[in-house]
Design an enzyme around this catalytic site. Sequence first.
Site, PDB file in Angstrom:
ATOM      1  CE  LYS A  76      -4.176  -1.786  -0.056  1.00  0.00           C
ATOM      2  NZ  LYS A  76      -5.235  -1.616   0.928  1.00  0.00           N
ATOM      3  CG  ASP A 119     -10.225  -3.159   5.950  1.00  0.00           C
ATOM      4  OD1 ASP A 119     -11.035  -3.195   6.875  1.00  0.00           O
ATOM      5  OD2 ASP A 119     -10.542  -3.358   4.769  1.00  0.00           O
TER       6      ASP A 119
END
Length: 405
Positions: A76, A119
Amino acid sequence: MLVANPRAVRAPYPAELKSLMSIERAQESRLWLSPWPELARGATPLYELPDLAAKLNVARISVKDESVRSPLGSFKALGAPIALVRQVLRLHPDLDPAALLTGRHAEMLKDYTVISATDGNHGRGLAAAARSVGCRCVIVLHANVSLEREQAIAVHGARIVRIAGNYDESVEEAARLAAAHGWQVVSDTSYDGYEDIPRDVMQGYATIAAEIVEQTGAVANEAGAFTHVFLQGGVGGLAAGLASYLWEHHGAQRPCFIVVEPRQADCLFQSALQGRAAKATGSVDSVMAGLACGETSPLAWRFLQPGIDAFMTIEDGAAVQAMRVLAAGSGRDIPIVAGESGVAGLAGLLALRRDAAWSQQVGLDECSRVLLISTEGATAPAVYEELVGEPADAVLKRQAAWLAR
Protein backbone atom coordinates in the site's frame (compact mmCIF):
# COMPACT_ATOMS: atom_id res chain seq x y z
CA MET A 1 -15.33 -22.01 -3.90
CA LEU A 2 -14.10 -21.48 -7.45
CA VAL A 3 -15.79 -19.95 -10.47
CA ALA A 4 -14.31 -19.65 -13.94
CA ASN A 5 -14.95 -16.25 -15.51
CA PRO A 6 -16.77 -16.73 -18.83
CA ARG A 7 -16.14 -13.09 -19.77
CA ALA A 8 -12.33 -13.31 -19.63
CA VAL A 9 -10.65 -12.72 -22.97
CA ARG A 10 -7.28 -13.63 -24.51
CA ALA A 11 -6.51 -10.67 -26.74
CA PRO A 12 -4.25 -7.62 -26.82
CA TYR A 13 -4.85 -5.15 -24.00
CA PRO A 14 -7.93 -3.10 -25.00
CA ALA A 15 -7.42 0.53 -26.00
CA GLU A 16 -10.27 1.70 -23.76
CA LEU A 17 -8.52 0.22 -20.72
CA LYS A 18 -5.14 1.57 -21.79
CA SER A 19 -6.62 5.06 -21.79
CA LEU A 20 -7.26 4.58 -18.06
CA MET A 21 -4.20 2.62 -16.90
CA SER A 22 -1.07 1.98 -18.90
CA ILE A 23 2.56 0.94 -18.63
CA GLU A 24 3.59 4.47 -19.58
CA ARG A 25 1.61 5.98 -16.69
CA ALA A 26 2.90 3.30 -14.30
CA GLN A 27 6.49 4.13 -15.14
CA GLU A 28 5.77 7.81 -14.56
CA SER A 29 4.39 6.92 -11.13
CA ARG A 30 7.54 4.93 -10.31
CA LEU A 31 9.68 7.93 -11.20
CA TRP A 32 7.68 10.30 -9.03
CA LEU A 33 7.68 7.90 -6.07
CA SER A 34 11.39 7.13 -6.23
CA PRO A 35 12.62 10.07 -4.06
CA TRP A 36 10.26 9.21 -1.17
CA PRO A 37 12.33 8.22 1.88
CA GLU A 38 9.64 5.76 3.00
CA LEU A 39 10.30 3.45 0.01
CA ALA A 40 13.11 0.93 -0.42
CA ARG A 41 15.53 2.01 -3.10
CA GLY A 42 15.51 -1.26 -5.06
CA ALA A 43 12.99 -3.84 -6.19
CA THR A 44 11.46 -6.14 -3.60
CA PRO A 45 12.75 -9.74 -3.67
CA LEU A 46 11.32 -12.43 -5.92
CA TYR A 47 11.95 -15.67 -4.04
CA GLU A 48 11.83 -19.20 -5.42
CA LEU A 49 10.18 -21.98 -3.36
CA PRO A 50 11.33 -25.23 -5.04
CA ASP A 51 10.42 -27.53 -2.14
CA LEU A 52 6.86 -26.21 -1.99
CA ALA A 53 6.59 -26.48 -5.78
CA ALA A 54 7.64 -30.13 -5.61
CA LYS A 55 5.18 -30.81 -2.79
CA LEU A 56 2.32 -29.27 -4.79
CA ASN A 57 3.47 -30.90 -8.05
CA VAL A 58 3.95 -27.72 -10.05
CA ALA A 59 7.04 -26.68 -11.97
CA ARG A 60 7.72 -23.41 -10.13
CA ILE A 61 6.46 -21.23 -7.30
CA SER A 62 7.80 -17.68 -6.96
CA VAL A 63 6.85 -15.20 -4.25
CA LYS A 64 7.19 -11.43 -4.57
CA ASP A 65 7.82 -10.22 -1.00
CA GLU A 66 6.21 -6.80 -0.49
CA SER A 67 6.88 -6.78 3.26
CA VAL A 68 10.17 -4.99 2.59
CA ARG A 69 8.75 -2.43 0.17
CA SER A 70 8.71 0.14 2.94
CA PRO A 71 8.90 0.52 6.72
CA LEU A 72 5.10 0.67 6.36
CA GLY A 73 5.23 -3.07 5.73
CA SER A 74 3.01 -3.50 2.69
CA PHE A 75 2.39 -2.79 -0.99
CA LYS A 76 0.00 0.00 0.00
CA ALA A 77 3.05 2.28 0.22
CA LEU A 78 2.81 2.45 -3.59
CA GLY A 79 -0.85 3.45 -3.92
CA ALA A 80 -1.89 6.24 -1.58
CA PRO A 81 1.31 8.30 -1.97
CA ILE A 82 1.16 8.48 -5.77
CA ALA A 83 -2.58 9.20 -5.63
CA LEU A 84 -1.89 12.09 -3.25
CA VAL A 85 0.85 13.42 -5.52
CA ARG A 86 -1.42 13.31 -8.58
CA GLN A 87 -4.28 14.97 -6.71
CA VAL A 88 -2.03 17.84 -5.56
CA LEU A 89 -0.86 18.25 -9.16
CA ARG A 90 -4.47 18.64 -10.27
CA LEU A 91 -4.70 21.62 -7.94
CA HIS A 92 -1.18 22.94 -8.58
CA PRO A 93 0.00 21.65 -11.98
CA ASP A 94 3.18 23.74 -11.94
CA LEU A 95 4.68 21.95 -8.94
CA ASP A 96 7.53 19.49 -9.32
CA PRO A 97 5.94 16.04 -8.70
CA ALA A 98 9.20 14.46 -7.56
CA ALA A 99 9.60 17.20 -4.93
CA LEU A 100 6.20 16.76 -3.30
CA LEU A 101 7.03 13.69 -1.22
CA THR A 102 10.26 15.29 -0.02
CA GLY A 103 8.26 18.11 1.61
CA ARG A 104 9.51 20.94 -0.58
CA HIS A 105 5.99 22.37 -0.93
CA ALA A 106 4.83 21.69 2.63
CA GLU A 107 4.18 25.34 3.51
CA MET A 108 1.80 25.72 0.56
CA LEU A 109 -0.12 22.56 1.51
CA LYS A 110 -0.29 22.91 5.30
CA ASP A 111 -4.04 23.70 5.30
CA TYR A 112 -5.00 20.99 2.79
CA THR A 113 -6.72 17.94 4.34
CA VAL A 114 -7.10 14.43 2.94
CA ILE A 115 -9.29 11.69 4.39
CA SER A 116 -9.83 8.00 3.82
CA ALA A 117 -11.39 4.91 5.31
CA THR A 118 -9.09 1.94 5.75
CA ASP A 119 -8.61 -1.57 7.08
CA GLY A 120 -5.11 -0.50 8.06
CA ASN A 121 -2.47 -0.49 5.34
CA HIS A 122 -3.99 2.07 2.95
CA GLY A 123 -4.54 4.51 5.80
CA ARG A 124 -1.01 3.99 7.04
CA GLY A 125 0.35 4.74 3.56
CA LEU A 126 -1.80 7.85 3.18
CA ALA A 127 -0.90 9.15 6.65
CA ALA A 128 2.82 8.73 5.96
CA ALA A 129 2.51 10.39 2.56
CA ALA A 130 0.50 13.31 3.95
CA ARG A 131 3.14 13.90 6.60
CA SER A 132 5.85 13.90 3.93
CA VAL A 133 3.91 16.23 1.63
CA GLY A 134 3.00 18.53 4.51
CA CYS A 135 -0.80 18.32 4.48
CA ARG A 136 -3.28 17.16 7.11
CA CYS A 137 -4.76 13.65 7.20
CA VAL A 138 -7.88 12.13 8.75
CA ILE A 139 -8.36 8.35 8.81
CA VAL A 140 -11.70 6.63 9.48
CA LEU A 141 -11.45 3.20 11.11
CA HIS A 142 -14.24 0.67 11.52
CA ALA A 143 -14.86 -1.54 14.55
CA ASN A 144 -12.75 -4.50 13.39
CA VAL A 145 -9.50 -2.58 12.88
CA SER A 146 -7.17 -3.51 15.73
CA LEU A 147 -5.74 -0.98 18.18
CA GLU A 148 -2.30 -2.07 16.98
CA ARG A 149 -3.12 -0.99 13.42
CA GLU A 150 -4.68 2.27 14.69
CA GLN A 151 -1.48 3.14 16.53
CA ALA A 152 0.61 2.37 13.44
CA ILE A 153 -1.43 4.98 11.54
CA ALA A 154 -1.57 7.57 14.31
CA VAL A 155 2.21 7.61 14.68
CA HIS A 156 2.36 9.38 11.31
CA GLY A 157 0.32 12.29 12.66
CA ALA A 158 -3.11 11.38 11.28
CA ARG A 159 -6.28 12.23 13.17
CA ILE A 160 -8.23 9.01 13.83
CA VAL A 161 -12.04 8.78 13.65
CA ARG A 162 -13.61 5.55 14.93
CA ILE A 163 -17.03 4.22 13.88
CA ALA A 164 -19.02 1.22 15.11
CA GLY A 165 -19.74 -0.30 11.68
CA ASN A 166 -17.79 -2.26 9.06
CA TYR A 167 -15.41 -1.19 6.28
CA ASP A 168 -18.11 -0.13 3.84
CA GLU A 169 -19.75 2.02 6.50
CA SER A 170 -16.37 3.64 7.21
CA VAL A 171 -16.13 4.51 3.50
CA GLU A 172 -19.52 6.22 3.75
CA GLU A 173 -18.46 8.12 6.87
CA ALA A 174 -15.27 9.33 5.20
CA ALA A 175 -17.31 10.64 2.27
CA ARG A 176 -19.73 12.38 4.65
CA LEU A 177 -16.94 14.06 6.62
CA ALA A 178 -15.20 15.15 3.43
CA ALA A 179 -18.37 16.78 2.12
CA ALA A 180 -19.05 18.49 5.43
CA HIS A 181 -15.56 19.95 5.87
CA GLY A 182 -14.30 20.41 2.32
CA TRP A 183 -11.69 17.66 2.67
CA GLN A 184 -10.40 15.47 -0.17
CA VAL A 185 -11.13 11.74 -0.12
CA VAL A 186 -8.13 9.64 -1.18
CA SER A 187 -9.64 6.16 -1.40
CA ASP A 188 -8.67 2.95 -3.15
CA THR A 189 -12.26 2.15 -4.05
CA SER A 190 -14.33 3.98 -6.67
CA TYR A 191 -17.97 5.00 -6.69
CA ASP A 192 -20.24 7.08 -8.90
CA GLY A 193 -18.41 10.29 -9.83
CA TYR A 194 -15.21 9.26 -8.02
CA GLU A 195 -12.73 7.39 -10.24
CA ASP A 196 -9.59 9.48 -10.82
CA ILE A 197 -8.00 8.93 -7.42
CA PRO A 198 -8.79 5.18 -7.18
CA ARG A 199 -7.30 4.82 -10.66
CA ASP A 200 -4.14 6.58 -9.47
CA VAL A 201 -3.95 4.24 -6.46
CA MET A 202 -4.26 1.18 -8.70
CA GLN A 203 -1.71 2.56 -11.12
CA GLY A 204 0.77 2.92 -8.27
CA TYR A 205 0.46 -0.80 -7.51
CA ALA A 206 1.65 -1.55 -11.04
CA THR A 207 5.20 -0.87 -9.84
CA ILE A 208 5.11 -4.45 -8.52
CA ALA A 209 4.30 -5.80 -11.98
CA ALA A 210 6.97 -3.62 -13.59
CA GLU A 211 9.59 -5.07 -11.28
CA ILE A 212 8.44 -8.63 -12.00
CA VAL A 213 8.81 -7.99 -15.74
CA GLU A 214 12.33 -6.68 -15.17
CA GLN A 215 13.33 -9.42 -12.72
CA THR A 216 12.25 -12.20 -15.10
CA GLY A 217 13.39 -10.61 -18.36
CA ALA A 218 9.88 -10.83 -19.81
CA VAL A 219 9.58 -9.92 -23.50
CA ALA A 220 6.68 -7.81 -24.75
CA ASN A 221 3.85 -9.71 -26.48
CA GLU A 222 5.34 -13.08 -25.56
CA ALA A 223 4.51 -15.58 -22.83
CA GLY A 224 6.48 -14.81 -19.68
CA ALA A 225 8.02 -16.68 -16.78
CA PHE A 226 4.65 -17.53 -15.21
CA THR A 227 1.63 -19.44 -16.44
CA HIS A 228 -0.52 -18.57 -13.40
CA VAL A 229 -0.64 -15.44 -11.23
CA PHE A 230 -2.61 -15.43 -7.97
CA LEU A 231 -3.86 -12.02 -6.80
CA GLN A 232 -5.60 -10.83 -3.61
CA GLY A 233 -9.20 -9.65 -3.77
CA GLY A 234 -10.42 -6.81 -1.55
CA VAL A 235 -12.20 -4.14 -3.60
CA GLY A 236 -10.14 -5.24 -6.64
CA GLY A 237 -7.53 -2.49 -6.81
CA LEU A 238 -4.38 -4.58 -6.47
CA ALA A 239 -5.64 -7.20 -8.90
CA ALA A 240 -6.59 -4.55 -11.46
CA GLY A 241 -3.29 -2.69 -11.11
CA LEU A 242 -1.11 -5.77 -11.60
CA ALA A 243 -3.25 -7.64 -14.12
CA SER A 244 -3.61 -4.57 -16.35
CA TYR A 245 0.18 -4.04 -16.51
CA LEU A 246 0.98 -7.69 -17.19
CA TRP A 247 -1.85 -7.92 -19.73
CA GLU A 248 -0.58 -4.89 -21.61
CA HIS A 249 2.99 -6.25 -21.56
CA HIS A 250 2.22 -9.84 -22.59
CA GLY A 251 -0.83 -9.12 -24.76
CA ALA A 252 -2.73 -12.22 -25.82
CA GLN A 253 0.05 -14.32 -24.26
CA ARG A 254 -0.80 -13.08 -20.77
CA PRO A 255 -0.80 -15.55 -17.85
CA CYS A 256 -3.89 -17.02 -16.23
CA PHE A 257 -5.02 -14.64 -13.46
CA ILE A 258 -6.79 -16.04 -10.40
CA VAL A 259 -8.23 -13.71 -7.73
CA VAL A 260 -8.61 -14.97 -4.15
CA GLU A 261 -10.68 -13.42 -1.35
CA PRO A 262 -12.25 -14.39 2.00
CA ARG A 263 -15.43 -16.46 1.83
CA GLN A 264 -17.33 -13.93 3.95
CA ALA A 265 -16.06 -10.96 1.87
CA ASP A 266 -16.84 -12.40 -1.56
CA CYS A 267 -17.71 -9.25 -3.50
CA LEU A 268 -15.46 -10.10 -6.49
CA PHE A 269 -16.69 -13.70 -6.58
CA GLN A 270 -20.28 -12.41 -6.62
CA SER A 271 -19.35 -9.90 -9.32
CA ALA A 272 -18.10 -12.77 -11.49
CA LEU A 273 -21.35 -14.65 -10.98
CA GLN A 274 -23.51 -11.61 -11.73
CA GLY A 275 -21.40 -10.04 -14.47
CA ARG A 276 -21.30 -6.64 -12.76
CA ALA A 277 -19.71 -4.97 -9.74
CA ALA A 278 -21.54 -6.54 -6.81
CA LYS A 279 -21.64 -6.75 -3.02
CA ALA A 280 -20.45 -9.51 -0.72
CA THR A 281 -22.97 -11.96 0.69
CA GLY A 282 -21.27 -12.61 4.04
CA SER A 283 -20.47 -10.78 7.25
CA VAL A 284 -17.26 -9.26 5.73
CA ASP A 285 -15.50 -9.83 9.07
CA SER A 286 -12.34 -11.83 8.29
CA VAL A 287 -8.92 -12.47 9.78
CA MET A 288 -7.69 -11.22 6.39
CA ALA A 289 -8.35 -7.65 7.48
CA GLY A 290 -7.05 -5.99 4.32
CA LEU A 291 -9.42 -8.06 2.18
CA ALA A 292 -12.50 -7.65 4.36
CA CYS A 293 -14.38 -5.50 1.84
CA GLY A 294 -18.06 -5.73 1.04
CA GLU A 295 -18.34 -3.90 -2.29
CA THR A 296 -16.41 -4.23 -5.53
CA SER A 297 -14.81 -1.08 -6.91
CA PRO A 298 -16.70 -0.43 -10.17
CA LEU A 299 -13.56 1.00 -11.76
CA ALA A 300 -11.48 -2.04 -10.81
CA TRP A 301 -14.22 -4.30 -12.18
CA ARG A 302 -13.80 -2.76 -15.63
CA PHE A 303 -10.35 -4.39 -15.69
CA LEU A 304 -11.18 -7.56 -13.80
CA GLN A 305 -14.24 -8.62 -15.81
CA PRO A 306 -12.29 -9.14 -19.06
CA GLY A 307 -8.89 -9.82 -17.49
CA ILE A 308 -9.33 -12.33 -14.66
CA ASP A 309 -9.78 -16.00 -15.55
CA ALA A 310 -11.10 -17.33 -12.24
CA PHE A 311 -12.28 -16.11 -8.86
CA MET A 312 -12.16 -18.11 -5.66
CA THR A 313 -12.95 -17.76 -1.97
CA ILE A 314 -11.08 -19.23 0.99
CA GLU A 315 -11.73 -19.77 4.67
CA ASP A 316 -9.83 -17.84 7.34
CA GLY A 317 -8.19 -21.06 8.49
CA ALA A 318 -6.65 -21.52 5.04
CA ALA A 319 -4.95 -18.15 5.33
CA VAL A 320 -3.52 -19.02 8.75
CA GLN A 321 -2.20 -22.31 7.35
CA ALA A 322 -0.55 -20.45 4.46
CA MET A 323 1.09 -17.99 6.88
CA ARG A 324 2.63 -20.91 8.72
CA VAL A 325 3.81 -22.60 5.52
CA LEU A 326 5.71 -19.49 4.43
CA ALA A 327 7.08 -18.85 7.92
CA ALA A 328 8.40 -22.41 8.25
CA GLY A 329 10.46 -22.47 5.07
CA SER A 330 12.53 -25.60 4.35
CA GLY A 331 15.92 -26.69 3.18
CA ARG A 332 15.52 -24.95 -0.17
CA ASP A 333 12.66 -22.54 0.63
CA ILE A 334 13.45 -19.29 2.43
CA PRO A 335 11.27 -18.51 5.50
CA ILE A 336 9.02 -15.53 4.73
CA VAL A 337 7.02 -13.26 7.04
CA ALA A 338 3.66 -12.81 5.34
CA GLY A 339 0.63 -11.23 6.97
CA GLU A 340 -2.87 -12.63 6.98
CA SER A 341 -3.95 -10.77 3.83
CA GLY A 342 -0.62 -11.33 2.11
CA VAL A 343 -1.05 -15.10 1.92
CA ALA A 344 -4.42 -15.27 0.17
CA GLY A 345 -2.80 -16.31 -3.10
CA LEU A 346 -0.91 -19.21 -1.51
CA ALA A 347 -4.05 -20.29 0.35
CA GLY A 348 -5.86 -20.37 -2.97
CA LEU A 349 -3.08 -22.39 -4.60
CA LEU A 350 -3.08 -24.92 -1.75
CA ALA A 351 -6.85 -25.32 -2.10
CA LEU A 352 -6.61 -25.82 -5.87
CA ARG A 353 -3.92 -28.49 -5.58
CA ARG A 354 -6.11 -30.44 -3.15
CA ASP A 355 -8.89 -30.58 -5.76
CA ALA A 356 -8.06 -32.19 -9.10
CA ALA A 357 -11.21 -30.86 -10.77
CA TRP A 358 -10.47 -27.29 -9.71
CA SER A 359 -6.86 -27.57 -10.86
CA GLN A 360 -8.02 -28.86 -14.22
CA GLN A 361 -10.54 -26.04 -14.51
CA VAL A 362 -7.77 -23.42 -14.39
CA GLY A 363 -5.15 -25.48 -16.23
CA LEU A 364 -2.93 -25.96 -13.19
CA ASP A 365 -0.64 -28.99 -13.52
CA GLU A 366 2.92 -30.26 -13.14
CA CYS A 367 4.12 -27.86 -15.84
CA SER A 368 2.62 -24.74 -14.26
CA ARG A 369 4.81 -21.87 -13.14
CA VAL A 370 3.07 -19.93 -10.37
CA LEU A 371 3.56 -16.36 -9.14
CA LEU A 372 2.32 -15.30 -5.69
CA ILE A 373 2.33 -11.77 -4.29
CA SER A 374 2.95 -11.59 -0.55
CA THR A 375 1.42 -8.15 -0.13
CA GLU A 376 2.26 -7.49 3.52
CA GLY A 377 4.48 -8.52 6.38
CA ALA A 378 3.52 -8.55 10.05
CA THR A 379 1.70 -5.21 9.93
CA ALA A 380 0.00 -6.23 13.20
CA PRO A 381 2.81 -8.05 15.02
CA ALA A 382 0.68 -9.31 17.90
CA VAL A 383 -1.90 -10.76 15.50
CA TYR A 384 0.89 -12.37 13.47
CA GLU A 385 2.42 -14.03 16.54
CA GLU A 386 -0.97 -15.30 17.69
CA LEU A 387 -1.77 -16.84 14.29
CA VAL A 388 1.63 -18.25 13.38
CA GLY A 389 2.71 -19.32 16.86
CA GLU A 390 5.98 -17.38 16.86
CA PRO A 391 6.89 -13.70 16.54
CA ALA A 392 7.81 -12.23 13.17
CA ASP A 393 11.28 -11.40 14.50
CA ALA A 394 11.95 -15.10 15.03
CA VAL A 395 11.00 -15.86 11.44
CA LEU A 396 13.19 -13.01 10.20
CA LYS A 397 16.09 -14.40 12.24
CA ARG A 398 15.69 -17.77 10.54
CA GLN A 399 15.39 -15.98 7.18
CA ALA A 400 18.69 -14.20 7.79
CA ALA A 401 20.35 -17.50 8.69
CA TRP A 402 18.95 -19.11 5.54
CA LEU A 403 20.31 -16.28 3.39
CA ALA A 404 23.72 -16.46 5.08
CA ARG A 405 24.25 -20.16 4.28
